[in-house]
Enzyme design. Structure first.
Site, PDB file in Angstrom:
ATOM      1  CE  LYS A 179      50.549  32.705  56.038  1.00  0.00           C
ATOM      2  NZ  LYS A 179      50.844  31.965  54.806  1.00  0.00           N
ATOM      3  CD  GLU A 252      50.983  48.247  49.925  1.00  0.00           C
ATOM      4  OE1 GLU A 252      50.308  48.439  48.890  1.00  0.00           O
ATOM      5  OE2 GLU A 252      51.494  49.169  50.564  1.00  0.00           O
ATOM      6  CB  CYS A 286      49.948  43.875  42.967  1.00  0.00           C
ATOM      7  SG  CYS A 286      51.531  44.659  43.288  1.00  0.00           S
ATOM      8  CD  GLU A 382      44.557  41.328  41.180  1.00  0.00           C
ATOM      9  OE1 GLU A 382      44.083  40.723  42.163  1.00  0.00           O
ATOM     10  OE2 GLU A 382      45.612  41.982  41.241  1.00  0.00           O
TER      11      GLU A 382
HETATM   12  P1  NAD Z   1      46.161  35.552  49.064  1.00  0.00           P
HETATM   13  O1  NAD Z   1      45.409  36.672  49.664  1.00  0.00           O
HETATM   14  O2  NAD Z   1      45.456  34.317  48.708  1.00  0.00           O
HETATM   15  O3  NAD Z   1      47.353  35.101  50.024  1.00  0.00           O
HETATM   16  C1  NAD Z   1      48.324  36.016  50.511  1.00  0.00           C
HETATM   17  C2  NAD Z   1      48.880  35.490  51.817  1.00  0.00           C
HETATM   18  O4  NAD Z   1      47.849  35.491  52.800  1.00  0.00           O
HETATM   19  C3  NAD Z   1      49.394  34.064  51.777  1.00  0.00           C
HETATM   20  O5  NAD Z   1      50.573  33.974  52.547  1.00  0.00           O
HETATM   21  C4  NAD Z   1      48.268  33.286  52.422  1.00  0.00           C
HETATM   22  O6  NAD Z   1      48.685  32.056  52.988  1.00  0.00           O
HETATM   23  C5  NAD Z   1      47.829  34.247  53.479  1.00  0.00           C
HETATM   24  N1  NAD Z   1      46.482  34.037  54.009  1.00  0.00           N
HETATM   25  C6  NAD Z   1      45.470  33.289  53.498  1.00  0.00           C
HETATM   26  N2  NAD Z   1      44.384  33.372  54.283  1.00  0.00           N
HETATM   27  C7  NAD Z   1      44.707  34.196  55.301  1.00  0.00           C
HETATM   28  C8  NAD Z   1      43.998  34.701  56.430  1.00  0.00           C
HETATM   29  N3  NAD Z   1      42.718  34.384  56.660  1.00  0.00           N
HETATM   30  N4  NAD Z   1      44.631  35.539  57.270  1.00  0.00           N
HETATM   31  C9  NAD Z   1      45.910  35.906  57.041  1.00  0.00           C
HETATM   32  N5  NAD Z   1      46.636  35.463  55.992  1.00  0.00           N
HETATM   33  C10 NAD Z   1      46.042  34.616  55.138  1.00  0.00           C
HETATM   34  O7  NAD Z   1      46.893  36.208  47.809  1.00  0.00           O
HETATM   35  P2  NAD Z   1      47.762  35.461  46.695  1.00  0.00           P
HETATM   36  O8  NAD Z   1      46.826  34.725  45.817  1.00  0.00           O
HETATM   37  O9  NAD Z   1      48.887  34.735  47.361  1.00  0.00           O
HETATM   38  O10 NAD Z   1      48.389  36.718  45.918  1.00  0.00           O
HETATM   39  C11 NAD Z   1      47.822  37.336  44.822  1.00  0.00           C
HETATM   40  C12 NAD Z   1      47.155  38.621  45.219  1.00  0.00           C
HETATM   41  O11 NAD Z   1      48.094  39.483  45.878  1.00  0.00           O
HETATM   42  C13 NAD Z   1      46.642  39.429  44.046  1.00  0.00           C
HETATM   43  O12 NAD Z   1      45.372  39.953  44.336  1.00  0.00           O
HETATM   44  C14 NAD Z   1      47.648  40.562  43.914  1.00  0.00           C
HETATM   45  O13 NAD Z   1      47.160  41.711  43.273  1.00  0.00           O
HETATM   46  C15 NAD Z   1      47.986  40.792  45.337  1.00  0.00           C
HETATM   47  N6  NAD Z   1      49.274  41.480  45.447  1.00  0.00           N
HETATM   48  C16 NAD Z   1      49.284  42.770  45.895  1.00  0.00           C
HETATM   49  C17 NAD Z   1      50.468  43.466  45.968  1.00  0.00           C
HETATM   50  C18 NAD Z   1      50.510  44.880  46.450  1.00  0.00           C
HETATM   51  O14 NAD Z   1      51.578  45.337  46.825  1.00  0.00           O
HETATM   52  N7  NAD Z   1      49.405  45.598  46.477  1.00  0.00           N
HETATM   53  C19 NAD Z   1      51.661  42.843  45.591  1.00  0.00           C
HETATM   54  C20 NAD Z   1      51.611  41.523  45.140  1.00  0.00           C
HETATM   55  C21 NAD Z   1      50.407  40.850  45.089  1.00  0.00           C
END
Ligand code: NAD
Length: 478
Positions: A179, A252, A286, A382
């Protein structure tokens, strides 16, 4: 998708879900915005709950045969997928720039990196091991697949982060329901088209939501493992939701990585690397450098260099060849970063950038902030955008303590001409990865993990493959 990548904007391509081997229209559609214009790019299929359940059921049905196939069969399937993706890099890269915003060359780098990741995982093994062999007994350890894996990805590196999950999950014998983030679903859906022809039905399924199906997927009783990349806030919800069936989980999550500069550096050379490490992908990484600690002896010089770099940076539409930094990926993130800018103006001294660009799309000028307090939001939280706070220190012990004073522990960098001294500092950083005199070097055979609230469980490397398995011990009396 047009065969000519220059006219993708005029495309009428039908982006469909992948369920049980079939490219499937969504129960609804979803508008995808081009962040460089803020205008609609296209619409794609969006799933409802019934389609999500159908995807999980298809993955469950495909699991027995896929997991029973020899690893060699799965390896060959992955290599075919890598070849097919490789053959379409320009097309995927263009689409990625349009949906995500990053410069075209970086987008091509991401797709190439995804191909490399598939090949790297395809080269790995999951050998059984004899733990003990005596006259009386034989004890064997095996890595067995888990079942249906839910792969959930964010919008900053949609295809690369998908591949870190899908390739090892499939090689190990699992089946997958993926997803993507709702603001960047297109490259993932296009990847589904590639896989539809190369994988048995149900082995990989792709659904798209509007941030409304994540919880349904992670708590689904037929999902055995969740591999999640996203924010720490969502990670907490995911962690709570998998408790119902004791699912395996890899998280992650977010980061607030510190760069510690030692007093013996070549300021100009290191400033360039720090700037790049903070601003690449417009700060939406990230592992981006999100705060810099600089000794007072070189603080002025470092601030001046970073300011010059920020002022010279070319920000624009990722499709323009000259562009170095594209827009923020979506409006919500754009608004969030503007809040950080407000905080920077109130609590620090903005010496470059400091505002959104006056043009359509979600552009923020690369921003450098000095003389900002440690408890400012820009330092504590962040920012995930092109806004870098530069903090002064006089004592390295103090710098280490401040760098570690965070709920996050994803990455970090130490910069110093005396590598032994820098290494000694690196050993005291409470993060999963610490680079010394380089940044964002992530070979696919090296594991990547988060510490503290940046998550747990490895991705990449042999450890990242084994996350998609569990141990089975067979203990035989002779
Ligand atoms: P987000 O947490 O808003 O969304 C990530 C994913 O989770 C999306 O596909 C979203 O639709 C889904 N999602 C939303 N609500 C959910 C729920 N209740 N249950 C399951 N899935 C759900 O994050 P974002 O804004 O898309 O991404 C940015 C964040 O990701 C930043 O904090 C960044 O640091 C982090 N990030 C971490 C890594 C890593 O490897 N540690 C890599 C890239 C990004």
């Amino acid at each position: 998708m047009s065969a000519n990548p220059r006219i993708v904007e005029e495309q009428t391509h039908d982006f469909r879900l992948l369920i049980d081997g079939q490219l499937t229209a969504g129960a609804a559609t979803l508008e995808v915005i081009n962040p460089a214009t803020g205008k609609p790019l296209t619409r794609c299929a969006r799933a409802d709950k019934a389609q999500l359940h159908a995807a999980v059921a298809a993955a469950k049905a495909a699991f027995p045969a896929w997991s029973a196939a020899p690893i060699e069969t799965r390896r060959q399937a992955l290599l075919k997928i890598a070849d097919a993706l490789q053959a379409r890099v320009p097309e995927f890269a263009r689409l990625l720039t349009e949906e995500q915003g990053k410069p075209l060359a970086h987008a091509a780098g991401e797709i190439g990196g995804a191909v490399g990741l598939i090949r790297a995982f395809a080269a790995m093994q999951l050998p059984s091991k004899v733990l003990r062999e005596t006259a009386e007994e034989r004890i064997v350890q095996q890595h067995v697949p888990l079942g249906v894996v839910a792969a959930i990805t964010p919008w900053n590196f949609p295809l690369l982060l998908l591949m870190i999950k899908v390739a090892p999950a499939l090689l190990a014998g699992n089946t997958v329901v993926a997803k993507p983030a709702p603001t960047t679903p297109l490259t993932t859906l296009l990847f589904g088209e590639v896989c539809a022809e190369l994988l048995p039905p149900g082995v990989l399924n792709i659904i798209v939501d509007q941030n409304d199906l994540g919880a349904e997927l992670t708590q689904h009783p037929d999902v055995a493992k969740v591999a999640f990349t996203g924010s720490t806030a969502t990670g907490r919800k995911v962690m709570a939701s998998v408790a119902n069936s004791i699912k395996r989980l890899t998280l992650e999550l977010g980061g607030n990585d510190a760069a510690i500069v030692m007093d013996d550096v070549d300021v100009k050379a290191v400033a360039g690397k720090i700037f790049q490490g903070a601003m690449v992908n417009s700060g939406q990484v990230c592992l981006a450098i999100k705060r810099v600690y600089v000794p007072s002896s070189i603080y002025e010089a470092m601030c001046d260099e970073l300011t010059a770099l920020a002022k010279a940076a070319i920000v624009g539409d990722g499709l323009d060849a000259a562009t170095e930094y594209g827009p923020l990926q979506n409006k919500a993130q754009f608004e969030k970063v503007k809040e950080f800018l407000k905080d920077a103006h109130e609590h620090g001294k903005v010496i470059a950038g400091g505002s959104a660009l006056e043009r359509e799309g979600y552009f923020i000028a690369p921003t450098i902030v000095r003389d900002i307090a440690d408890d400012a939001r820009l330092v504590r939280e962040e920012q995930f955008g092109p806004v870098l706070p530069v903090l002064k220190y006089t004592d390295i012990e103090d710098a280490i303590e401040r760098a570690n004073d965070s709920e996050y522990g994803l990455g970090g960098t130490v910069w110093g001409s005396d590598v032994d001294r820098a290494f000694a500092v690196a050993q005291r950083i409470a993060s999963g990865t610490v680079w010394v005199n380089k940044h964002l070097d992530m070979p696919p055979d090296i594991p990547f993990v988060g510490a503290k609230q940046s998550g747990f469980g490895a991705e990449m490397g042999q450890e990242g493959l084994e996350e998609f398995t569990q141990l089975r011990i067979i203990n035989i009396a002779k």
